[in-house]
Scaffold this motif. Structure first.
Motif, PDB file in Angstrom:
ATOM      1  N   GLN A 149      13.956 -16.779  48.054  1.00  0.00           N
ATOM      2  CA  GLN A 149      14.145 -17.549  49.280  1.00  0.00           C
ATOM      3  C   GLN A 149      12.994 -18.525  49.489  1.00  0.00           C
ATOM      4  O   GLN A 149      11.901 -18.363  48.926  1.00  0.00           O
ATOM      5  N   GLN A 150      13.226 -19.536  50.316  1.00  0.00           N
ATOM      6  CA  GLN A 150      12.204 -20.554  50.548  1.00  0.00           C
ATOM      7  C   GLN A 150      10.975 -20.004  51.254  1.00  0.00           C
ATOM      8  O   GLN A 150       9.878 -20.550  51.118  1.00  0.00           O
ATOM      9  N   ASP A 151      11.149 -18.913  52.009  1.00  0.00           N
ATOM     10  CA  ASP A 151       9.997 -18.353  52.715  1.00  0.00           C
ATOM     11  C   ASP A 151       9.195 -17.387  51.842  1.00  0.00           C
ATOM     12  O   ASP A 151       8.296 -16.701  52.319  1.00  0.00           O
ATOM     13  N   GLY A 152       9.519 -17.329  50.557  1.00  0.00           N
ATOM     14  CA  GLY A 152       8.763 -16.487  49.642  1.00  0.00           C
ATOM     15  C   GLY A 152       9.318 -15.080  49.495  1.00  0.00           C
ATOM     16  O   GLY A 152       8.815 -14.307  48.673  1.00  0.00           O
ATOM     17  N   THR A 153      10.340 -14.733  50.271  1.00  0.00           N
ATOM     18  CA  THR A 153      10.940 -13.408  50.166  1.00  0.00           C
ATOM     19  C   THR A 153      12.110 -13.438  49.179  1.00  0.00           C
ATOM     20  O   THR A 153      12.480 -14.506  48.684  1.00  0.00           O
ATOM     21  N   ASN A 154      12.662 -12.284  48.926  1.00  0.00           N
ATOM     22  CA  ASN A 154      13.814 -12.185  48.026  1.00  0.00           C
ATOM     23  C   ASN A 154      14.971 -11.500  48.731  1.00  0.00           C
ATOM     24  O   ASN A 154      14.762 -10.589  49.534  1.00  0.00           O
ATOM     25  N   LYS A 155      16.169 -11.963  48.450  1.00  0.00           N
ATOM     26  CA  LYS A 155      17.364 -11.247  48.868  1.00  0.00           C
ATOM     27  C   LYS A 155      17.906 -10.522  47.642  1.00  0.00           C
ATOM     28  O   LYS A 155      17.814 -11.033  46.527  1.00  0.00           O
TER      29      LYS A 155
END
Length: 279
Positions: A149-155
């Motif tokens: 994700q763009q915020d550095g997290t993962n889905k």
């Protein structure tokens, strides 16, 4: 004589301490952080209390669940689940509680709601974790995908495949020689190029719901897709997997089904979807 006796006692003490150290170390390695015995203090009912980081195990959107026909809703716009996999170098590892295949590069992806989820690894549970109308199958394979994700997290999105005893599974047959020599816990062995499309290509009928990881830390927000086609696996192949992990997990490494609460279980059926009139 006094010095000789003192030296002998020192040697014996050093040997005793060494034996005690390795005995303690071995015991610690053999004692897992969590278990699957529902009656034990480290069993599934207590996972959320064992560590602060595992509090999600007490959440309302936990997996696995029972996929009951009485609770599912036909959702035509889910669309066929198609994979875009490609051969890639992989490793096999004994994670103590299961055997995992991990791809070391871009092994392709699946597309869910316009987002690409890239395949990371696959692992097995025995018996199956998800049930269908109360029936538990003999094995379940999880294909774990991640979407940055763009915020550095993962889905995370997981594709689950269920097996019953019968003819050998071709993918496991391909891996037999590697699983027989699976390394010690937390070590990896290169197994060359593995094509994920030999496991899964696409699905014209599947279940879809929001859930969690099925082992600690039980992170929620996981997109689950369970293929409705039941495959076959031989008893010998399942035994091979069981013999490769810690004895503590050899009998079972499947979490019990969790409460559905207010979640929706969607089902996609290409035949029914194609027959629904569009206005």
């Amino acid at each position: 004589m006094h010095l000789k006796n003192h030296f002998s006692i020192s040697i014996l003490l050093a040997i005793s301490l060494t034996i005690l150290f390795y005995s303690t170390l071995t015991t610690a390695l053999d004692e897992p952080e969590y278990g699957y015995n529902e009656e034990s203090a480290d069993g599934p009912k207590h996972w959320g209390d064992l560590k602060r980081e595992w509090a999600a195990c007490k959440g309302d959107m936990q997996s696995p669940i029972d996929l009951s026909n009485e609770r599912v809703t036909l959702i035509p716009n889910l669309g066929r689940l198609t994979s875009y996999y490609k051969p890639q170098y992989a490793t096999v590892s004994n994670r103590g509680h299961d055997v995992a295949i991990t791809w070391k590069g871009d092994a392709g992806s699946i597309n869910i709601n316009g987002n690409e989820y890239f395949l990371q690894q696959s692992h097995w549970h025995w018996p199956s974790e998800h049930t269908i109308n109360g029936r538990r199958y003999d094995l379940e394979l999880h294909m774990v995908h991640v979407s940055p994700q763009q915020d550095g997290t993962n889905k995370t999105a997981v594709v689950g495949i269920l097996y019953k005893f019968g003819l050998p599974d071709p993918f496991l047959s391909e891996l037999v020689k590697y699983i027989v020599e699976v390394p010690d816990e937390d070590e990896e062995t290169n197994i060359g190029v593995i094509d994920p499309s030999n496991i899964f290509k696409d699905s014209n009928m599947y279940y879809r719901y929001m859930g969690s990881l099925t082992a600690p830390p039980c992170t929620e927000g996981i997109i689950w897709t369970i293929n409705t086609k039941i495959r076959t696996v031989s008893r010998g192949q399942v035994k091979l997997l069981k013999n490769s992990v810690l004895k503590y997990y050899a009998n079972k490494n499947a979490r019990p089904v969790q409460i559905l609460n207010q979640r929706e279980i969607g089902v996609y059926d290409s035949i029914m979807a194609d027959n629904i009139p569009h206005y």
